[in-house]
Design an enzyme around this catalytic site. Structure first.
Site, PDB file in Angstrom:
ATOM      1  N   CYS A  75       5.263 -15.483   5.211  1.00 15.75           N
ATOM      2  CA  CYS A  75       4.735 -15.405   6.578  1.00 15.75           C
ATOM      3  C   CYS A  75       3.533 -16.348   6.734  1.00 15.75           C
ATOM      4  O   CYS A  75       3.442 -17.112   7.694  1.00 15.75           O
ATOM      5  CB  CYS A  75       4.355 -13.957   6.889  1.00 15.75           C
ATOM      6  SG  CYS A  75       3.851 -13.681   8.589  1.00 15.75           S
ATOM      7  N   CYS A  76       2.609 -16.327   5.744  1.00 12.98           N
ATOM      8  CA  CYS A  76       1.448 -17.228   5.794  1.00 12.98           C
ATOM      9  C   CYS A  76       1.894 -18.691   5.709  1.00 12.98           C
ATOM     10  O   CYS A  76       1.297 -19.556   6.355  1.00 12.98           O
ATOM     11  CB  CYS A  76       0.484 -16.939   4.647  1.00 12.98           C
ATOM     12  SG  CYS A  76      -0.652 -15.574   4.938  1.00 12.98           S
ATOM     13  N   CYS A 107      -2.521  -7.753   8.882  1.00 18.69           N
ATOM     14  CA  CYS A 107      -2.916  -7.848   7.466  1.00 18.69           C
ATOM     15  C   CYS A 107      -4.410  -7.652   7.256  1.00 18.69           C
ATOM     16  O   CYS A 107      -4.942  -8.042   6.222  1.00 18.69           O
ATOM     17  CB  CYS A 107      -2.504  -9.202   6.903  1.00 18.69           C
ATOM     18  SG  CYS A 107      -0.757  -9.533   7.084  1.00 18.69           S
ATOM     19  N   CYS A 131      -5.265 -11.860  10.459  1.00 12.66           N
ATOM     20  CA  CYS A 131      -4.302 -11.361  11.444  1.00 12.66           C
ATOM     21  C   CYS A 131      -4.384  -9.833  11.549  1.00 12.66           C
ATOM     22  O   CYS A 131      -4.717  -9.153  10.575  1.00 12.66           O
ATOM     23  CB  CYS A 131      -2.891 -11.733  11.022  1.00 12.66           C
ATOM     24  SG  CYS A 131      -2.579 -13.502  11.002  1.00 12.66           S
ATOM     25  N   CYS A 135      -4.481 -16.867   1.912  1.00 11.37           N
ATOM     26  CA  CYS A 135      -3.307 -17.200   2.720  1.00 11.37           C
ATOM     27  C   CYS A 135      -2.600 -18.440   2.184  1.00 11.37           C
ATOM     28  O   CYS A 135      -1.483 -18.742   2.579  1.00 11.37           O
ATOM     29  CB  CYS A 135      -3.696 -17.406   4.171  1.00 11.37           C
ATOM     30  SG  CYS A 135      -5.012 -18.575   4.376  1.00 11.37           S
TER      31      CYS A 135
HETATM   32  S1  SF4 Z   1      -2.133 -13.042   7.469  1.00  8.75           S
HETATM   33 FE1  SF4 Z   1      -0.344 -11.674   7.635  1.00  8.75          FE
HETATM   34  S2  SF4 Z   1       0.486 -11.857   9.715  1.00  8.75           S
HETATM   35 FE2  SF4 Z   1      -0.985 -13.539   9.352  1.00  8.75          FE
HETATM   36  S3  SF4 Z   1       0.301 -15.238   8.757  1.00  8.75           S
HETATM   37 FE3  SF4 Z   1      -0.371 -14.246   6.839  1.00  8.75          FE
HETATM   38  S4  SF4 Z   1       1.158 -12.647   6.354  1.00  8.75           S
HETATM   39 FE4  SF4 Z   1       1.528 -13.368   8.475  1.00  8.75          FE
END
Ligand code: SF4
Length: 238
Positions: A113-114, A199, A196, A222
Site C-alpha cells: 500500500c505504501c 495506520c 494515514c 513507509c
Molecule cells: S501509511 Fe497505511 S494507508 Fe498510508 S499508504 Fe502506507 S499502508 Fe497505505
C-alpha cells in the site's frame, strides 16, 4: 557519489540547519525541494526555509488517507508562508486500488500500500530533481540513526539533505514555541507521529513515539527513508 557530495557530507556535519539549507539552495536552486508530511519536524524545516528564501518549494505525498487536521494544516501553511504545496497523487484512486488489490490493502500488506501510494509517486517526483530535503531525525528509528546532514540517496539517485537530523524532539518543540510555528493539533492529542488515518493511532503513556504508526505490524517506515539495500516492493495486483 561525487567528490563534491563526499566533501559536503563531511563538512555539513558541523553545520546547523540553516547552513545546510543555504548550501542546498545555492547548489541546486529550484532543482531542490522540501518533502513534508507536515509533522512537527517538517514544520520547523519549512519555517527555517522561509527565513532563507521566499520561493522555496514543498511537496507532499497525498495518499488520499490523511487526517482532516493534516489537510487543514496544509492550507494554513500555504497561507502563512505564501507557497503552493504540490500534492503528489498515487496513480490509483482509493476505489481503483480496492478493485485491483482488494479492500483495505493497508491491513493485509502495508508495504504494498505504501509502495503504491507513497513510494511510487515520490520516485516519479525525485526523478525531476537533483536534491530533496527531509525532516528526519536520527533518534526516530534505527534505520535513521546513521543518516547524515547531506548524503547521496542511492535509492532514488539524488542528493538528500536532512538539516535537523541531529536535533532532539525537545529542540524541535522549543523552536516551534519560540517562533510560533503552526503545527498539527493531533500532536496535542498524543499523536507524536502522524501518517494515514488507517495506520496511525494515539500512543499511550510510556510508549515509543512511533508506536502509533503501523501498530501491530513489523513496520516502522513507509519506505521513503529506508536504505538502498532494502528493495522497493513489487507492485502487482491480486
Ligand atoms: S501509511 Fe497505511 S494507508 Fe498510508 S499508504 Fe502506507 S499502508 Fe497505505
Amino acid at each position: 557519489m561525487s567528490e563534491q557530495i563526499e566533501q559536503a557530507t563531511s563538512i555539513a556535519e558541523h553545520w546547523g540547519p540553516r547552513e545546510v539549507l543555504e548550501w542546498g539552495f545555492r547548489t541546486y536552486g529550484d532543482k531542490m525541494e522540501i518533502a513534508s508530511g507536515f509533522g512537527v519536524e517538517g514544520m520547523v524545516l519549512i519555517d527555517i526555509a522561509s527565513k532563507i528564501q521566499a520561493n522555496f518549494r514543498v511537496f507532499t505525498s497525498d495518499t488520499g488517507f490523511l487526517f482532516p487536521e493534516t489537510y487543514a494544516l496544509m492550507k494554513r501553511v500555504e497561507k502563512r508562508y505564501g507557497i503552493q504545496i504540490e500534492r503528489l497523487q498515487p496513480r490509483l484512486s482509493p476505489e481503483s486500488q480496492a478493485e485491483q488489490f482488494g479492500e483495505a490493502l493497508w491491513s493485509r500488506n502495508p508495504d504494498q500500500c505504501c509502495a503504491l501510494r507513497k513510494v511510487e509517486p515520490l520516485r516519479d517526483k525525485l526523478a525531476t530533481l537533483r536534491a530533496w530535503v527531509t525532516a528526519i531525525r536520527r533518534d526516530q528509528t534505527s534505520t535513521r540513526a546513521t543518516a547524515k546532514k547531506i548524503e547521496w540517496d542511492k535509492k532514488f539517485a539524488v542528493v538528500k539533505l536532512n538539516p535537523i537530523v541531529d536535533w532532539s524532539s525537545q529542540q524541535v518543540w522549543s523552536y516551534v514555541h519560540r517562533h510560533n510555528v503552526p503545527y498539527n493539533p493531533l500532536h496535542d492529542r498524543n499523536y507524536p507521529s502522524i501518517g494515514c488515518t488507517h495506520c496511525t493511532r494515539a500512543v499511550k503513556a510510556g510508549e515509543d513515539p512511533r508506536a502509533g504508526r503501523w501498530s501491530g505490524v513489523e513496520k516502522t517506515e513507509c519506505g521513503l527513508h529506508l536504505p538502498a539495500s532494502t528493495p522497493l516492493i513489487t507492485i502487482s495486483p491480486i
